[in-house]
Design a protein around this motif. Structure first.
Motif, PDB file in Angstrom:
ATOM      1  N   UNK A 286     138.067 147.559  14.911  1.00  0.00           N
ATOM      2  CA  UNK A 286     137.339 147.890  16.331  1.00  0.00           C
ATOM      3  C   UNK A 286     137.060 146.579  16.887  1.00  0.00           C
ATOM      4  N   UNK A 287     136.956 145.346  16.421  1.00  0.00           N
ATOM      5  CA  UNK A 287     136.757 144.417  16.973  1.00  0.00           C
ATOM      6  C   UNK A 287     138.185 143.805  17.805  1.00  0.00           C
ATOM      7  N   UNK A 288     139.305 144.134  16.984  1.00  0.00           N
ATOM      8  CA  UNK A 288     140.693 143.949  17.851  1.00  0.00           C
ATOM      9  C   UNK A 288     140.365 144.811  19.185  1.00  0.00           C
ATOM     10  N   UNK A 289     140.086 146.013  18.771  1.00  0.00           N
ATOM     11  CA  UNK A 289     140.144 146.749  20.211  1.00  0.00           C
ATOM     12  C   UNK A 289     139.366 146.538  21.297  1.00  0.00           C
ATOM     13  N   UNK A 290     138.222 146.178  20.796  1.00  0.00           N
ATOM     14  CA  UNK A 290     137.227 145.652  21.705  1.00  0.00           C
ATOM     15  C   UNK A 290     137.609 144.441  22.649  1.00  0.00           C
ATOM     16  N   UNK A 291     138.166 143.611  21.898  1.00  0.00           N
ATOM     17  CA  UNK A 291     138.749 142.363  22.468  1.00  0.00           C
ATOM     18  C   UNK A 291     139.787 142.683  23.510  1.00  0.00           C
ATOM     19  N   UNK A 292     140.777 143.701  22.759  1.00  0.00           N
ATOM     20  CA  UNK A 292     141.853 143.909  23.505  1.00  0.00           C
ATOM     21  C   UNK A 292     141.590 144.671  24.905  1.00  0.00           C
ATOM     22  N   UNK A 293     140.561 145.349  24.864  1.00  0.00           N
ATOM     23  CA  UNK A 293     140.301 146.344  26.255  1.00  0.00           C
ATOM     24  C   UNK A 293     139.912 145.557  27.023  1.00  0.00           C
ATOM     25  N   UNK A 294     139.115 144.357  26.944  1.00  0.00           N
ATOM     26  CA  UNK A 294     138.564 143.237  27.964  1.00  0.00           C
ATOM     27  C   UNK A 294     139.681 142.363  28.329  1.00  0.00           C
ATOM     28  N   UNK A 295     140.806 142.221  27.349  1.00  0.00           N
ATOM     29  CA  UNK A 295     141.512 140.674  27.766  1.00  0.00           C
ATOM     30  C   UNK A 295     140.887 139.495  26.979  1.00  0.00           C
ATOM     31  N   UNK A 296     140.106 139.647  26.029  1.00  0.00           N
ATOM     32  CA  UNK A 296     139.356 138.702  25.267  1.00  0.00           C
ATOM     33  C   UNK A 296     140.402 138.449  23.979  1.00  0.00           C
ATOM     34  N   UNK A 297     139.723 137.415  23.521  1.00  0.00           N
ATOM     35  CA  UNK A 297     140.441 137.047  22.133  1.00  0.00           C
ATOM     36  C   UNK A 297     139.207 137.354  21.289  1.00  0.00           C
ATOM     37  N   UNK A 298     139.602 137.473  19.917  1.00  0.00           N
ATOM     38  CA  UNK A 298     138.629 137.612  18.682  1.00  0.00           C
ATOM     39  C   UNK A 298     138.877 136.863  17.606  1.00  0.00           C
ATOM     40  N   UNK A 299     138.104 136.201  17.012  1.00  0.00           N
ATOM     41  CA  UNK A 299     138.491 135.583  15.657  1.00  0.00           C
ATOM     42  C   UNK A 299     137.489 136.059  14.536  1.00  0.00           C
ATOM     43  N   UNK A 300     138.184 136.657  13.501  1.00  0.00           N
ATOM     44  CA  UNK A 300     137.357 137.257  12.608  1.00  0.00           C
ATOM     45  C   UNK A 300     137.237 136.392  11.084  1.00  0.00           C
ATOM     46  N   UNK A 301     136.171 135.947  10.705  1.00  0.00           N
ATOM     47  CA  UNK A 301     136.111 135.427   9.536  1.00  0.00           C
ATOM     48  C   UNK A 301     135.631 136.271   8.270  1.00  0.00           C
ATOM     49  N   UNK A 302     136.255 136.612   7.428  1.00  0.00           N
ATOM     50  CA  UNK A 302     135.858 137.579   6.396  1.00  0.00           C
ATOM     51  C   UNK A 302     135.254 136.590   5.121  1.00  0.00           C
ATOM     52  N   UNK A 303     134.155 137.168   4.630  1.00  0.00           N
ATOM     53  CA  UNK A 303     133.345 136.174   3.658  1.00  0.00           C
ATOM     54  C   UNK A 303     132.950 137.101   2.327  1.00  0.00           C
ATOM     55  N   UNK A 304     133.240 136.536   1.103  1.00  0.00           N
ATOM     56  CA  UNK A 304     133.110 137.370   0.239  1.00  0.00           C
ATOM     57  C   UNK A 304     131.661 137.665   0.189  1.00  0.00           C
ATOM     58  N   UNK A 305     131.311 138.865  -0.102  1.00  0.00           N
ATOM     59  CA  UNK A 305     129.690 139.478  -0.249  1.00  0.00           C
ATOM     60  C   UNK A 305     129.694 139.851  -1.768  1.00  0.00           C
ATOM     61  N   UNK A 306     128.799 140.619  -2.030  1.00  0.00           N
ATOM     62  CA  UNK A 306     128.530 140.935  -3.480  1.00  0.00           C
ATOM     63  C   UNK A 306     129.232 142.113  -3.959  1.00  0.00           C
ATOM     64  N   UNK A 307     129.319 142.307  -5.229  1.00  0.00           N
ATOM     65  CA  UNK A 307     129.720 143.440  -5.918  1.00  0.00           C
ATOM     66  C   UNK A 307     128.753 144.567  -6.118  1.00  0.00           C
ATOM     67  N   UNK A 308     129.145 145.701  -6.392  1.00  0.00           N
ATOM     68  CA  UNK A 308     128.039 146.652  -6.737  1.00  0.00           C
ATOM     69  C   UNK A 308     127.463 146.315  -8.120  1.00  0.00           C
ATOM     70  N   UNK A 309     126.010 146.500  -8.282  1.00  0.00           N
ATOM     71  CA  UNK A 309     125.351 145.983  -9.478  1.00  0.00           C
ATOM     72  C   UNK A 309     125.590 147.187 -10.676  1.00  0.00           C
TER      73      UNK A 309
END
Ligand SMILES: [Zn+2]
Ligand SMILES: [Zn+2]
Length: 427
Positions: A286-309
């Motif tokens: 979705x973020x790639x598509x949103x950026x592409x639709x407007x001719x913008x760029x997007x940078x995504x940083x994926x950050x490890x969250x938490x595992x299920x308890x």
């Protein structure tokens, strides 16, 4: 034993109350809990306990030495607060202990006072541990700390696992608040969702607000991305329990300029790793598509969250049987999942862990109304539960603690866990 513990706690009531009210009045965000950490350290130093401090910036361990040192039980509390400006205990900066972390630390302190008095009865050691940064927020600041080399991971328990701070403990016990539950019921053995975090930047082209045809609007790109995420929600099944909840942390610079730098943060929660991965894939698309639709760029940083308890069933059973007999505790409820996520989920992959919750709080967590019904009841009952559980584990040759330790099957060792964090987009 119950009477003895209660007598010790009642005798120390003023000290425990002052400890709790001081922490409650000094809320600090994750990795910045310097006041709280120094204050807790001084209280343990007064008890004559050996201390390891400055673990992951603000974490600390105080050790109560029993007769033998073959096995170690860790009772743990979290140091950090959240931002909840309208909470009645909020500091001017908006920080507040709005899900009871200062209560946890006070319960551990109360238990430590009792256990230190009774240490001649312990066939093992107790580590009282205060850990930073359980709440996964303030990401920009933590990424900066990571860049400076001050931390490697954004959550306290992740960082402490990485530093080997849990290597010398055999099991970990913590009590969290149960919000919106004014009576002192305890909730045992429930699970939690896991999550991965995303830090997203849409980059457009600035132009005068009256000449949008000369710019590329990054806010519109973010808006389209969010519309895409919303359209995908019907594809998530009940079992996956995928929750995507983005916020915009920067929507533009000034109102008469086309936004060219827009920032978004989101968690992708899910009931298992596959569900979290599926949700992450939706966000990425979705973020790639949103950026592409407007001719913008997007940078995504994926950050490890938490595992299920997944809480240790032997420890949970023992905790439940103790709670039933503690005077003042209400119902003992099994298997109610917690709403949020916790980095205890990560630690529970490596060590036997429990994080039962206890009522005595009104208001929803992280909300304006959240507070203890009666501070002394919370401190006393939590302290008593922790002290009783440790005594049950560490008396009679520590046979119950050994049974918990020896029957636990870890799903990862430390090395595998660190590989998992890196694969999730860690350092
Ligand atoms: Zn919280
Ligand atoms: Zn919490």
């Amino acid at each position: 034993m119950q009477d003895e513990i209660r007598t010790i706690l009642n005798y120390n009531k003023d000290t425990i109350m002052l400890f709790g009210s001081t922490l409650l009045a000094h809320p600090e965000l994750g990795y910045e809990e310097f006041f709280s950490s120094a204050f807790i350290e001084s209280a343990y130093r007064k008890m004559g306990l050996p201390i390891e401090n400055k673990l992951a910036r603000t974490g600390l361990k105080a050790r109560i030495e029993g007769k033998t040192h073959e096995i170690t039980v860790c009772i743990l509390s979290e140091l950090d607060a959240v931002i909840s400006p309208s909470n009645q205990f909020a500091a001017e900066s908006g920080e507040a202990h709005a899900c009871g972390h200062s209560t946890q630390s006070t319960q551990v302190y109360a238990a430590a006072l009792a256990l230190n008095t009774l240490k001649e009865q312990l066939d093992g050691d107790v580590v009282c541990m205060a850990v930073p940064a359980e709440e996964f927020l303030d990401l920009q600041h933590r990424l900066e700390l990571q860049k400076q080399g001050s931390i490697a991971y954004l959550s306290g328990k992740q960082e402490l696992i990485h530093l080997g701070a849990f290597d010398d403990v055999d099991m970990v016990i913590m009590i969290h608040s149960q919000p919106e539950n004014p009576s002192y019921d305890v909730f045992v053995g429930g699970g939690s969702l896991g999550f991965t975090a995303k830090h997203i930047q849409f980059i457009g082209k600035e132009a005068h607000g009256a000449a949008p045809f000369k710019g590329v609007n990054a806010l519109q790109a973010a808006n389209l991305a969010m519309a895409g995420m919303n359209a995908n929600r019907e594809t998530f099944s009940e079992e996956e329990r995928i929750r995507i909840h983005p916020i915009l942390t920067k929507g533009g610079d000034v109102v008469n300029t086309v936004p060219s730098d827009v920032r978004m943060e989101t968690y992708v929660r899910g009931s298992c790793k596959q569900a979290i991965d599926k949700g992450c894939n939706v966000v990425d698309r979705c973020v790639q598509a949103g950026a592409s639709m407007m001719g913008a760029e997007v940078k995504v940083k994926t950050i490890p969250g938490y595992l299920p308890l997944k809480q240790d069933s032997n420890l949970s059973t023992l905790f439940a049987s103790i709670a039933k007999d503690v005077q003042g505790i209400g119902d003992v409820v099994w298997g109610k999942d917690m709403i949020g996520s916790t980095d205890m989920g990560d630690l529970a992959q490596l060590k036997p862990c429990i994080q039962p919750t206890m009522g005595g709080f009104i208001g929803e967590a992280h909300s304006k109304e959240f507070c203890m019904v009666d501070a002394w009841e919370s401190y006393r009952l939590g302290g008593e539960l922790l002290a009783e559980l440790v005594l049950a584990l560490l008396t009679n040759g520590a046979c119950q603690a050994k049974q918990v330790r020896d029957s636990f099957i870890p799903s990862m060792d430390r090395e595998t866990y660190l590989v998992h964090l890196q694969a999730q987009g860690g350092r």
